[in-house]
Enzyme design. Structure first.
Site, PDB file in Angstrom:
ATOM      1  N   HIS A  56       0.839  -1.200   0.000  1.00 39.65           N
ATOM      2  CA  HIS A  56       0.000   0.000   0.000  1.00 39.65           C
ATOM      3  C   HIS A  56       0.873   1.248   0.000  1.00 39.65           C
ATOM      4  CE1 HIS A  56      -4.162  -1.584   1.456  1.00 39.65           C
ATOM      5  NE2 HIS A  56      -3.621  -2.365   0.560  1.00 39.65           N
TER       6      HIS A  56
ATOM      7  N   TYR B 150       4.305   6.384   9.966  1.00 36.75           N
ATOM      8  CA  TYR B 150       3.430   5.275   9.571  1.00 36.75           C
ATOM      9  C   TYR B 150       4.208   4.185   8.825  1.00 36.75           C
ATOM     10  CZ  TYR B 150      -0.940   2.967   8.318  1.00 36.75           C
ATOM     11  OH  TYR B 150      -1.957   2.040   8.207  1.00 36.75           O
TER      12      TYR B 150
ATOM     13  N   TYR C 204      -9.033   5.524   7.764  1.00 32.35           N
ATOM     14  CA  TYR C 204      -9.160   5.823   9.197  1.00 32.35           C
ATOM     15  C   TYR C 204     -10.127   7.002   9.299  1.00 32.35           C
ATOM     16  CZ  TYR C 204      -4.756   3.221  10.106  1.00 32.35           C
ATOM     17  OH  TYR C 204      -3.774   2.263  10.211  1.00 32.35           O
TER      18      TYR C 204
ATOM     19  N   LYS D 245       1.374  -0.537  15.058  1.00 33.10           N
ATOM     20  CA  LYS D 245       2.809  -0.597  15.354  1.00 33.10           C
ATOM     21  C   LYS D 245       3.238  -1.830  16.164  1.00 33.10           C
ATOM     22  CE  LYS D 245       4.160   2.977  13.244  1.00 33.10           C
ATOM     23  NZ  LYS D 245       4.420   2.493  11.906  1.00 33.10           N
TER      24      LYS D 245
ATOM     25  N   PRO E 113      -3.845  -0.089  18.813  1.00 39.25           N
ATOM     26  CA  PRO E 113      -3.664  -0.546  17.429  1.00 39.25           C
ATOM     27  C   PRO E 113      -3.694   0.552  16.372  1.00 39.25           C
ATOM     28  CG  PRO E 113      -5.858  -1.100  18.219  1.00 39.25           C
ATOM     29  CD  PRO E 113      -5.114  -0.556  19.393  1.00 39.25           C
TER      30      PRO E 113
HETATM   31  C1  PHB Z   1      -5.822  -4.393  10.729  1.00 42.96           C
HETATM   32  O1  PHB Z   1      -5.974  -4.626   9.514  1.00 42.96           O
HETATM   33  O2  PHB Z   1      -6.120  -5.244  11.584  1.00 42.96           O
HETATM   34  C2  PHB Z   1      -5.330  -3.067  11.166  1.00 42.96           C
HETATM   35  C3  PHB Z   1      -4.870  -2.166  10.221  1.00 42.96           C
HETATM   36  C4  PHB Z   1      -4.420  -0.930  10.619  1.00 42.96           C
HETATM   37  C5  PHB Z   1      -4.423  -0.585  11.954  1.00 42.96           C
HETATM   38  C6  PHB Z   1      -4.855  -1.495  12.911  1.00 42.96           C
HETATM   39  C7  PHB Z   1      -5.314  -2.743  12.503  1.00 42.96           C
HETATM   40  O3  PHB Z   1      -4.000   0.643  12.324  1.00 42.96           O
END
Ligand code: PHB
Ligand code: APR
Length: 393
Positions: free
Chosen positions: A75, A388, A204, A300, A296
């Protein structure tokens, strides 16, 4: 009592323990891994799924990247959604070409388990009552029960890769440890479903009803999360209610593209930040979740475990190859410098994207201002992108 000897005894066959075992094996250092659960149980656990560039590079270098390269999804960006606007953070453009890889921790754990089995290195699954002795002496010992018998492993070093509820950290005298914690007043309700993702990249969203995240495991499998109270009951969240909430929070464009379907897995996880210092006591090392937890937001956790075990494997290899103990002595400090930066970033992103109480509060207005600044400032977007994709290992 059955006795055996190894060089590095590892507690925990999660990604941290298995990767450490693999890196040491490549350098000719012997390990034994003790894991409380069965292999099937460990491999069924569903966790996050975003690998930093440094994690991807390390897996490639360690010959662990073949399936990730085939099945993982690179990505080059993700979206932030706020107040009806979706803003793309172009990771590749902002970081000079770096990307992340969307590849489930579940898959990585399977790859690591296969590599260990192929190497013929011992992993004792369903090891009960693992205990650590003499970690502050020159001759540490692990004891455990398996198949109804008592066993003992003598070793040079013990690596506690046994997660946040393991025995590693608890084996260090309380007076030697300093801990830092932030508990957030909400959790994430996660859903996994066999449906195509609503967008080709992650979204997000900071919404007045709370945070939401659209993620994925493959072009046919989606992973979504919504912010919810920690004491929420899963029974109160039938699939239809989750899908409806996701559509509201992720916005009309994502809602229109969303395929809904039955959940394969559903769970609620609390969010917290936690760090234990130091990460070494005598010949006992902490790595991964055993030493630190991050919320989460930003994914990280797994990447931090990988950077810890990279440093730990190098320290052990230097010790065996040339008798140098500088890496061992400097392990905790070197890890913690990076750990705290990831703790800061995860806390910041959590703080920025979640609903903390009233939407008409001072904090909510500051959040709005920060998001609007981020959307308009290359410098601010670059700082987000740099963290990130992962700070240098
Ligand atoms: C996930 O796909 O489980 C996931 C992706 C990004 C995050 C947290 C979890 O920031
Ligand atoms: N004895 C033996 N094994 C134990 C014990 C014990 N007393 N306590 C815990 N374990 C095992 C757990 O069963 C688990 O398999 O240790 C393992 C720890 O694995 P994880 O919790 O996955 O932790 P870690 O390997 O540090 O992985 C890093 O990144 O995405 C994040 O939190 C997520 O698990 C992830 C982490």
């Amino acid at each position: 009592m059955a006795r055996q000897r190894t060089q590095v005894a590892i507690v925990g066959a999660g990604p941290a323990g298995l990767l450490l075992g693999h890196l040491l094996h490549l350098a000719g250092v012997e390990t034994v891994i003790l894991e409380r659960q069965s292999r099937a149980y460990v491999e069924a656990r569903i966790r996050a799924g975003v690998l930093e560039q440094g994690t991807v590079d390390l897996l490639d270098e360690a010959n662990l990247g073949a399936r990730m390269r085939r099945e993982g999804l690179p990505h080059g960006g993700f979206d932030l959604a706020y107040d009806g606007v979706r803003h793309r953070i172009d990771l590749a453009e902002l970081t000079g070409g770096k990307r992340v890889m969307v590849y489930g921790q579940t898959e990585l754990t399977k790859d690591l388990g296969d590599a260990r089995a192929a190497a013929g290195s011992p992993t004792i699954y369903e090891a009960a009552d693992v205990s650590i002795h003499g970690a502050d002496s020159d001759a540490p010992i692990l004891r455990y029960r398996s198949g109804g018998a008592e066993h003992e492993i003598a070793c040079d070093f013990i690596a506690a890769c046994d997660g946040s509820h393991g025995i590693g950290r608890r084996s260090i005298p309380a007076a030697e440890l300093k801990t830092f914690e932030r508990v957030y007043p909400f959790g994430w309700l996660g859903i996994l479903a066999e449906v195509p993702p609503c967008s080709h990249e992650l979204i997000y969203a900071r919404h007045e009803r709370g945070f939401a995240l659209a993620s994925m495991r493959s072009p046919a499998r989606s992973r979504y999360y919504i912010q919810c109270p920690v004491d929420e009951r899963l029974e109160d969240w039938p699939d239809e209610r989750i899908w409806a909430e996701l559509k509201l929070r992720l916005g009309p464009e994502a809602a229109a593209a969303m395929t809904i379907g039955p959940s394969i897995e559903k769970s609620i996880a609390p969010l917290r930040s936690f760090v234990a210092e130091p990460m070494r006591w005598g010949r006992l090392f902490l790595a991964g979740d055993a030493a630190h937890i991050v919320p989460p937001t930003g994914a990280k956790g797994l990447n931090l475990a990988v950077s810890d075990v990279r440093l730990l494997s190098r320290a052990c290899v230097a010790f065996y190859k040339s008798g140098q103990s500088a890496g061992i002595d400097g392990y905790s400090q070197a890890c913690l410098a990076r750990v705290w930066k990831a703790v800061r970033f995860s806390w910041w992103m959590t703080q920025l994207m979640h609903k903390f109480g009233d939407n008409e509060s001072f904090e909510a207005r500051v959040q709005g201002a920060e998001l609007s600044y981020l959307f308009g400032s290359r410098a601010a977007s670059q700082a987000l992108a740099e963290n990130y994709v992962g700070l240098p290992f």
